[in-house]
Design a protein around this motif. Structure first.
Motif, short mmCIF file in Angstrom:
data_model
loop_
_atom_site.label_atom_id
_atom_site.label_comp_id
_atom_site.label_asym_id
_atom_site.label_seq_id
_atom_site.Cartn_x
_atom_site.Cartn_y
_atom_site.Cartn_z
N SER A 132 -1.23 8.64 14.29
CA SER A 132 -0.52 9.77 13.61
C SER A 132 0.96 9.71 13.60
CB SER A 132 -0.78 11.19 14.76
OG SER A 132 -2.00 11.44 14.92
N GLY A 133 1.59 10.14 12.63
CA GLY A 133 2.87 10.10 12.50
C GLY A 133 3.40 10.54 11.08
N THR A 134 4.47 10.29 10.64
CA THR A 134 5.24 10.94 9.45
C THR A 134 5.32 9.55 8.46
OG1 THR A 134 6.68 12.34 10.63
CG2 THR A 134 7.23 11.78 8.27
N VAL A 135 4.93 9.95 7.10
CA VAL A 135 4.79 8.72 6.12
C VAL A 135 6.38 8.51 5.80
CG1 VAL A 135 4.25 8.37 3.88
CG2 VAL A 135 2.58 9.61 5.01
N LYS A 136 6.71 7.05 6.05
CA LYS A 136 7.89 6.85 5.67
C LYS A 136 8.02 6.30 4.30
CE LYS A 136 11.70 3.87 6.83
NZ LYS A 136 12.13 2.46 6.98
N GLU A 137 7.07 5.59 4.02
CA GLU A 137 7.09 5.09 2.63
C GLU A 137 5.72 4.82 2.05
OE1 GLU A 137 9.21 1.11 0.11
OE2 GLU A 137 9.36 1.22 2.38
N VAL A 138 5.50 4.99 0.78
CA VAL A 138 4.28 4.62 0.18
C VAL A 138 4.53 3.69 -1.09
CG1 VAL A 138 2.43 5.71 -1.57
CG2 VAL A 138 3.55 7.00 0.08
N LYS A 139 4.08 2.36 -0.54
CA LYS A 139 4.50 1.14 -1.41
C LYS A 139 3.54 0.95 -2.67
CE LYS A 139 6.43 -1.43 2.38
NZ LYS A 139 7.79 -1.63 1.65
N VAL A 140 2.85 1.72 -2.99
CA VAL A 140 1.72 1.59 -4.19
C VAL A 140 1.81 3.08 -4.92
CG1 VAL A 140 0.36 -0.17 -3.15
CG2 VAL A 140 -0.39 2.22 -2.85
N ASN A 141 1.23 2.61 -6.33
CA ASN A 141 1.13 3.94 -7.02
C ASN A 141 -0.40 3.82 -7.51
OD1 ASN A 141 3.84 4.88 -7.35
ND2 ASN A 141 4.16 2.84 -8.40
N GLU A 142 -0.65 5.16 -7.95
CA GLU A 142 -2.40 5.14 -8.55
C GLU A 142 -2.16 4.32 -9.73
OE1 GLU A 142 -2.99 9.28 -9.13
OE2 GLU A 142 -2.86 9.62 -6.99
N GLY A 143 -3.26 3.23 -9.67
CA GLY A 143 -3.62 2.47 -11.11
C GLY A 143 -3.16 0.84 -10.33
N ASP A 144 -2.56 0.87 -9.49
CA ASP A 144 -1.87 -0.53 -9.01
C ASP A 144 -3.19 -1.35 -8.64
OD1 ASP A 144 0.69 0.51 -9.52
OD2 ASP A 144 1.35 0.35 -7.35
N PHE A 145 -3.13 -2.60 -8.66
CA PHE A 145 -4.16 -3.40 -7.85
C PHE A 145 -3.80 -3.95 -6.69
CE2 PHE A 145 -6.12 -7.53 -7.03
CZ PHE A 145 -7.26 -7.41 -7.01
N VAL A 146 -4.44 -3.99 -5.61
CA VAL A 146 -3.87 -4.77 -4.31
C VAL A 146 -4.90 -5.46 -3.87
CG1 VAL A 146 -2.67 -2.57 -3.84
CG2 VAL A 146 -5.08 -2.73 -3.07
N ASN A 147 -4.63 -6.69 -3.11
CA ASN A 147 -5.39 -7.43 -2.47
C ASN A 147 -5.46 -7.23 -1.01
OD1 ASN A 147 -5.54 -9.62 -4.53
ND2 ASN A 147 -3.36 -9.66 -4.72
N GLU A 148 -6.48 -7.63 -0.24
CA GLU A 148 -6.66 -7.54 0.83
C GLU A 148 -5.66 -7.54 1.97
OE1 GLU A 148 -10.02 -8.67 4.19
OE2 GLU A 148 -10.17 -9.47 2.29
N GLU A 149 -5.22 -6.85 2.66
CA GLU A 149 -4.02 -7.03 3.65
C GLU A 149 -2.75 -6.70 3.09
OE1 GLU A 149 -4.36 -7.44 6.89
OE2 GLU A 149 -6.43 -7.47 6.70
N ASP A 150 -2.80 -6.25 1.95
CA ASP A 150 -1.39 -5.64 1.20
C ASP A 150 -1.06 -4.47 2.01
OD1 ASP A 150 -1.32 -7.92 -0.67
OD2 ASP A 150 -1.71 -6.51 -2.44
N VAL A 151 0.23 -4.34 2.28
CA VAL A 151 0.64 -2.96 2.85
C VAL A 151 0.75 -1.83 1.80
CG1 VAL A 151 2.73 -2.00 3.90
CG2 VAL A 151 2.25 -4.42 4.42
N LEU A 152 0.19 -0.78 2.01
CA LEU A 152 0.05 0.39 1.27
C LEU A 152 0.87 1.62 1.81
CD1 LEU A 152 -3.82 0.68 1.17
CD2 LEU A 152 -2.46 -0.67 -0.38
N ILE A 153 0.99 1.84 2.82
CA ILE A 153 1.82 2.75 3.44
C ILE A 153 2.74 2.50 4.60
CG2 ILE A 153 1.78 5.13 4.41
CD1 ILE A 153 -0.49 5.76 2.44
N GLU A 154 3.67 3.02 5.09
CA GLU A 154 4.37 2.76 6.29
C GLU A 154 4.51 4.16 7.01
OE1 GLU A 154 8.13 0.78 5.65
OE2 GLU A 154 7.13 -1.28 5.43
N ILE A 155 4.09 4.13 8.07
CA ILE A 155 4.11 5.61 8.91
C ILE A 155 5.11 5.25 10.18
CG2 ILE A 155 2.72 7.06 10.36
CD1 ILE A 155 0.51 6.70 8.50
N GLU A 156 6.09 6.19 10.63
CA GLU A 156 6.66 6.24 11.68
C GLU A 156 6.36 7.48 12.74
OE1 GLU A 156 10.79 6.29 10.47
OE2 GLU A 156 10.80 7.93 9.44
#
Length: 70
Positions: free
Chosen positions: A46-70
């Motif tokens: 649980s926490g507050t979303v600090k940063e969303v590192k991706v956008n809809e439509g982006d391609f990501v690989n396994e283990e890529d960081v998607l969101i940071e929560i603090e």
């Protein structure tokens, strides 16, 4: 700082949270699309979303960081 990472490679189908949003452990935060399946990615803490590192439509690989929560 907690990081939410992709569990598999795929496309970001839907981003369900924005910076500043409060999230609960187990809440869906992103939906990935891979092999015509929708895979929900959930917050591990649980926490507050600090940063969303991706956008809809982006391609990501396994283990890529998607969101940071603090």
């Amino acid at each position: 700082m907690n990081k939410i990472v992709a569990v598999m490679a795929g496309n970001v189908w839907k981003v369900l949270v924005q910076p500043g949003d409060k999230v609960e452990e187990g809440q869906d935060v992103i939906i990935l699309e891979s092999m015509k399946m929708e895979i929900p990615i959930t917050a591990e803490v649980s926490g507050t979303v600090k940063e969303v590192k991706v956008n809809e439509g982006d391609f990501v690989n396994e283990e890529d960081v998607l969101i940071e929560i603090e």
